[in-house]
Design a protein around this motif. Structure first.
Motif, PDB file in Angstrom:
ATOM      1  N   SER A 199      69.026  41.661  54.156  1.00  0.00           N
ATOM      2  CA  SER A 199      68.505  40.546  54.943  1.00  0.00           C
ATOM      3  C   SER A 199      69.044  39.226  54.389  1.00  0.00           C
ATOM      4  CB  SER A 199      66.982  40.545  54.921  1.00  0.00           C
ATOM      5  OG  SER A 199      66.522  40.302  53.614  1.00  0.00           O
ATOM      6  N   ARG A 200      69.079  38.224  55.245  1.00  0.00           N
ATOM      7  CA  ARG A 200      69.589  36.911  54.828  1.00  0.00           C
ATOM      8  C   ARG A 200      68.719  36.280  53.745  1.00  0.00           C
ATOM      9  NH1 ARG A 200      73.327  33.808  57.616  1.00  0.00           N
ATOM     10  NH2 ARG A 200      74.221  34.899  59.390  1.00  0.00           N
ATOM     11  N   SER A 201      67.437  36.563  53.778  1.00  0.00           N
ATOM     12  CA  SER A 201      66.546  35.959  52.784  1.00  0.00           C
ATOM     13  C   SER A 201      66.823  36.490  51.371  1.00  0.00           C
ATOM     14  CB  SER A 201      65.088  36.209  53.163  1.00  0.00           C
ATOM     15  OG  SER A 201      64.825  37.599  53.186  1.00  0.00           O
TER      16      SER A 201
END
Length: 135
Positions: free
Chosen positions: A62-64
Motif C-alpha cells: 500500500s502507498r501508506s
C-alpha cells in the motif's frame, strides 16, 4: 519447509559473518560507499527475484507503507555505511566488539526511558549474549 528455513538462517548467518572480512580483503581498491551501494543493490535485486517465486502477493504494497519502507531502507544503508567506514579506520575485532554491545545499551535505555524492569533470567540472557562473543 522447516529444514529449508533452518538452512536459510544458517546461510544468512555465515554470509553476514563473513561480510566484514570480505570487505577487509577488498581494502582501499573500492571506496566504502561504493562497496555498500553494490552490496545493498545486489541484495535487493536478489531479494525481489527470490520473493517473486516464494510469494506472489509480495509486491502488493500500500502507498501508506512506502514511507516506512523508505525510512527502514535509509536506516539500513546508513548503518552499513557507517559500519564499513568504521572498519576502514579500525580493526574488524574492535568494530565488532563495539557493534555487539548494543544489547547492553538497549537494556539500559529501556529501563531508563520505558521504566522496564528486568528479571534475573532476562538480564542474564541479555548480558551473556553480549559477552559470549568476547570470550
Amino acid at each position: 519447509m522447516f529444514l529449508t528455513r533452518k538452512y536459510a538462517i544458517i546461510l544468512s548467518g555465515i554470509l553476514t559473518g563473513t561480510a566484514s572480512t570480505m570487505f577487509a580483503f577488498i581494502g582501499d581498491s573500492v571506496p566504502v560507499l561504493s562497496s555498500v551501494f553494490l552490496r545493498v543493490f545486489l541484495a535487493t535485486l536478489l531479494f525481489f527475484v527470490v520473493m517473486s517465486f516464494v510469494d506472489k502477493r509480495f509486491y502488493a504494497v500500500s502507498r501508506s507503507d512506502l514511507k516506512s519502507y523508505a525510512l527502514v531502507g535509509l536506516t539500513l544503508a546508513s548503518t552499513l555505511s557507517l559500519y564499513f567506514l568504521a572498519i576502514s579506520f579500525y580493526t574488524i575485532s574492535s568494530v565488532t566488539l563495539i557493534l555487539s554491545s548494543y544489547v547492553v545499551f538497549v537494556a539500559i535505555f529501556a529501563s531508563i526511558f520505558f521504566k522496564e524492569r528486568f528479571k534475573k533470567a532476562q538480564s542474564f540472557y541479555c548480558f551473556s549474549y553480549n559477552w559470549s562473543g568476547y570470550c
